[in-house]
Design an enzyme around this catalytic site. Structure first.
Site, PDB file in Angstrom:
ATOM      1  CG  ASN A 197      -0.311  -0.010   2.539  1.00 56.26           C
ATOM      2  OD1 ASN A 197       0.715   0.639   2.743  1.00 56.26           O
ATOM      3  ND2 ASN A 197      -0.883  -0.739   3.493  1.00 56.26           N
ATOM      4  CG  LEU A 198       0.849   6.175  -0.748  1.00 52.85           C
ATOM      5  CD1 LEU A 198       1.767   6.141  -1.968  1.00 52.85           C
ATOM      6  CD2 LEU A 198      -0.189   7.288  -0.902  1.00 52.85           C
ATOM      7  CE  LYS A 199       1.697   3.863   8.397  1.00 48.59           C
ATOM      8  NZ  LYS A 199       0.766   3.616   9.531  1.00 48.59           N
ATOM      9  CD  GLU A 200       2.072  -2.419   3.457  1.00 41.32           C
ATOM     10  OE1 GLU A 200       1.491  -3.064   4.344  1.00 41.32           O
ATOM     11  OE2 GLU A 200       1.972  -2.676   2.239  1.00 41.32           O
ATOM     12  CG  ASP A 266      -5.039 -10.211   3.371  1.00 37.70           C
ATOM     13  OD1 ASP A 266      -3.851  -9.880   3.194  1.00 37.70           O
ATOM     14  OD2 ASP A 266      -5.537 -10.383   4.496  1.00 37.70           O
TER      15      ASP A 266
END
Length: 475
Positions: A197-200, A266
Site C-alpha cells: 500500500n502507499l504507506k508501506e 489480501d
C-alpha cells in the site's frame, strides 16, 4: 474491462500461499454507556466470531474465487491454531502448519460497538531467525502442481528467509506475488510482483509528492531488484500499476461506500494471483483486483469476494450507459455520473482508421477514471484538418467502431475544428491527449485546470499512425 480474462478459469488455478498465519477474533456488541471506573465505553458483547487472518485470510480469498489453495506457515501448538485449521478445512483449504510449542498462534482480537472498532488486542511473539527445512520441502513439493505463489509477509517471522521460496518458485517459472511489510525490499529480489500500500511503499522510498515521483521510485526498485511490476494500492485514490516497460497506469477506486478496509490488500493479491494463473497480464489482473477491492471494503471485517460478485460488478460497468450520445444527452449522463461520485475522463480525435495504438491509448485513458468520453470530429471537421480525401470512414462508421470498445462509455460528435467549446461544457475531471501534445497545447485544457481538473498525456504506441496507414494503402 479486463474482458480478456475468463474468470471462470479461476476454479482451475492452483495457488500456494506461504506466510504469517493469524487468527482474527471479533467481539460485537452495543456501546451505549461510559464505564464508572474510567472514561471508556462499556460494550455489551452479544456476538463472538473467529476468522482466518494474515496469510490465512489470503488463502480464504483465493478459495472464495474457486481456486485450489495450499496454505503453509508457522502457528503455535494451541487451541487457536486448531480452531483456525477447522475454519480453513471447512473452505477446502489444504493446510500445512509447522506447530511450535513455545510460540503462540498470532491472534488479533477486535472489539466493536455498533460495528465501529473500539479496541484491538494483539497476542503474538515475533519469530527470529526462523527457518524450517521440513516446511520448505513441503513447499517445494507443492510447487510442482501450482500456477502461482503468494508470499504474505506480515513481518511476524515466518518468512524470515524469504529468498529461498522466491528462488525455488522462479526456477519453476511460477509468478511470485509478495505482499510486503518489510521496509527492506531487497529481501524480495527476484519476485514477480509486489503489492504494497502507499504507506508501506513510502516507508521504503520516502514521501512522494507527485504521481511522477511515485512512478520514478517504483521503476528504480523494479530494475534494482529484478521485479516485473509493482502494484501500489492507494485507498480512495485507487491503485497505480508500474511495470518494467511502458507508462504507469492509474486505476481509480470503484468503492462509493467504505465500511472496513481490513484485509482489502489480501483480496487484491488473491485476485492478482488468480488472474495471472488464468492467463491474464498485469494490467488485466489489476483491473479485476481494483474492482474486487471496491467490493470488499463495503463489507465489515476481513471479508472475501466471489466470482459471481465479480461477474455482476463487471456486467454493471460494461452494460451501463454505453453508446453514441448527443451533446445534450451526454451532459445529462455526465451529471448523473458525477452525482454518484464518478471520475470523468475525456479525449478527442478523428479516429478515422482504428488501430492497435488507438486501442492501447483508449484503454490507458479509461484506467484513469470511471467514465471515458470520446469526442469525434465530424466529416467536415476532418476534411478541414486532414485534407479533401479524408475521412476514409464516415462519422457514423467511426463512432460505431468506437462504441464497440469496452473502454469507451460515451461517444459524441463535434463540428468545430477543436472540441474546446464541448470540453468547456463537460468540464471533465481529466482531459487526455496523446504524448505528441504538450499539455499547454491541448484545446480546452485551460478551462479544465481552472475547474480543478487535470490535463494529462499518454505515450503514443510506436509504429502506429492513421496517416501512414492511409499512405500505405494508396501506394
Amino acid at each position: 474491462m479486463a474482458d480478456k480474462i475468463d474468470i471462470s478459469l479461476y476454479e482451475k488455478a492452483r495457488i500456494v500461499v506461504y506466510g504469517d498465519i493469524m487468527l482474527d477474533r471479533y467481539w460485537y456488541g452495543q456501546a451505549s454507556r461510559i464505564s464508572p471506573e474510567a472514561p471508556i465505553p462499556v460494550v455489551n458483547v452479544d456476538q463472538i466470531e473467529a476468522r482466518p487472518g494474515g496469510a490465512a485470510n489470503v488463502a480464504l480469498n483465493v478459495a472464495a474465487l474457486g481456486a485450489s489453495v495450499e496454505l503453509m506457515g508457522v502457528v503455535g501448538d494451541d487451541q487457536e491454531s486448531r480452531e483456525l485449521e477447522t475454519l480453513l478445512n471447512k473452505k477446502s483449504i489444504n493446510c500445512h502448519f509447522h506447530r511450535l510449542n513455545d510460540h503462540p498462534t498470532v491472534t488479533k482480537l477486535r472489539v466493536l460497538g455498533q460495528n465501529q472498532q473500539l479496541l484491538r488486542l494483539d497476542f503474538e511473539k515475533t519469530l527470529k531467525h526462523y527457518e524450517d527445512k521440513g516446511l520448505l520441502q513441503r513447499y517445494q513439493h507443492s510447487l510442482s502442481h501450482a500456477q502461482a505463489v503468494i508470499l504474505s509477509d506480515y513481518a511476524k517471522g515466518a518468512l524470515f528467509n524469504v529468498t529461498a521460496p522466491i528462488q525455488r518458485a522462479r526456477e519453476k517459472g511460477l509468478p511470485v506475488l509478495v505482499d510486503p511489510k518489510s521496509v527492506d525490499f531487497s529481501r524480495y529480489a527476484g519476485a514477480t510482483l509486489l503489492t504494497p500500500n502507499l504507506k508501506e511503499f513510502e516507508a521504503v522510498v520516502g514521501h512522494c509528492r507527485t504521481d511522477q515521483e511515485l512512478e520514478f521510485k517504483a521503476r528504480a526498485l523494479i530494475h534494482q531488484y529484478r521485479f516485473e511490476a509493482i502494484l501500489i494500492t492507494r485507498g480512495k485514490q485507487g491503485m497505480m500499476l508500474i511495470q518494467k516497460e511502458g507508462a504507469a497506469i492509474n486505476l481509480v477506486a470503484h468503492a462509493r461506500e467504505v465500511y472496513d478496509v481490513t484485509g482489502a490488500g489480501d483480496t487484491v493479491i488473491a485476485v492478482m494471483a488468480a488472474s495471472l494463473a488464468a492467463g491474464g497480464d498485469f494490467y488485466e489482473a489489476a483491473q479485476l483486483a481494483n474492482l474486487a477491492a471496491g467490493l470488499v471494503v463495503r463489507k465489515l471485517g476481513a471479508a472475501t469476494v466471489t466470482v459471481p460478485e465479480l461477474r455482476r460488478a463487471l456486467h454493471q460497468i460494461t452494460a451501463s450507459h454505453h453508446g453514441i450520445l448527443s451533446e445534450k444527452a451526454l451532459l445529462l449522463a455526465v451529471a448523473d455520473a458525477r452525482a454518484h461520485g464518478e471520475t470523468i475522463v475525456m479525449t478527442n480525435g478523428c479516429f478515422d482508421i482504428l488501430h492497435a495504438g488507438h486501442v492501447h491509448y483508449l484503454e490507458a485513458a479509461k484506467a484513469m477514471g470511471h467514465r471515458l468520453i470520446v469526442a469525434v470530429n465530424d466529416d467536415n471537421s476532418v476534411r478541414r484538418l486532414k485534407g479533401k480525401d479524408r475521412p476514409i470512414n464516415s462519422l457514423q462508421a467511426r463512432m460505431e467502431v468506437l462504441t464497440a470498445l469496452r473502454a469507451i462509455d460515451w461517444v459524441v460528435p463535434f463540428s468545430e475544428d477543436t472540441p474546446a467549446r464541448l470540453i468547456t461544457e463537460v468540464l471533465p475531471n481529466i482531459l487526455v491527449k496523446g504524448g505528441d501534445y504538450q499539455p499547454s497545447q491541448i484545446a480546452g485544457g485551460d478551462e479544465v485546470v481552472k475547474n480543478g481538473g487535470k490535463v494529462l498525456t499518454i505515450p503514443i504506441k510506436e509504429g502506429f499512425s492513421t496517416s501512414r496507414l492511409v499512405e500505405k494503402m494508396l501506394n
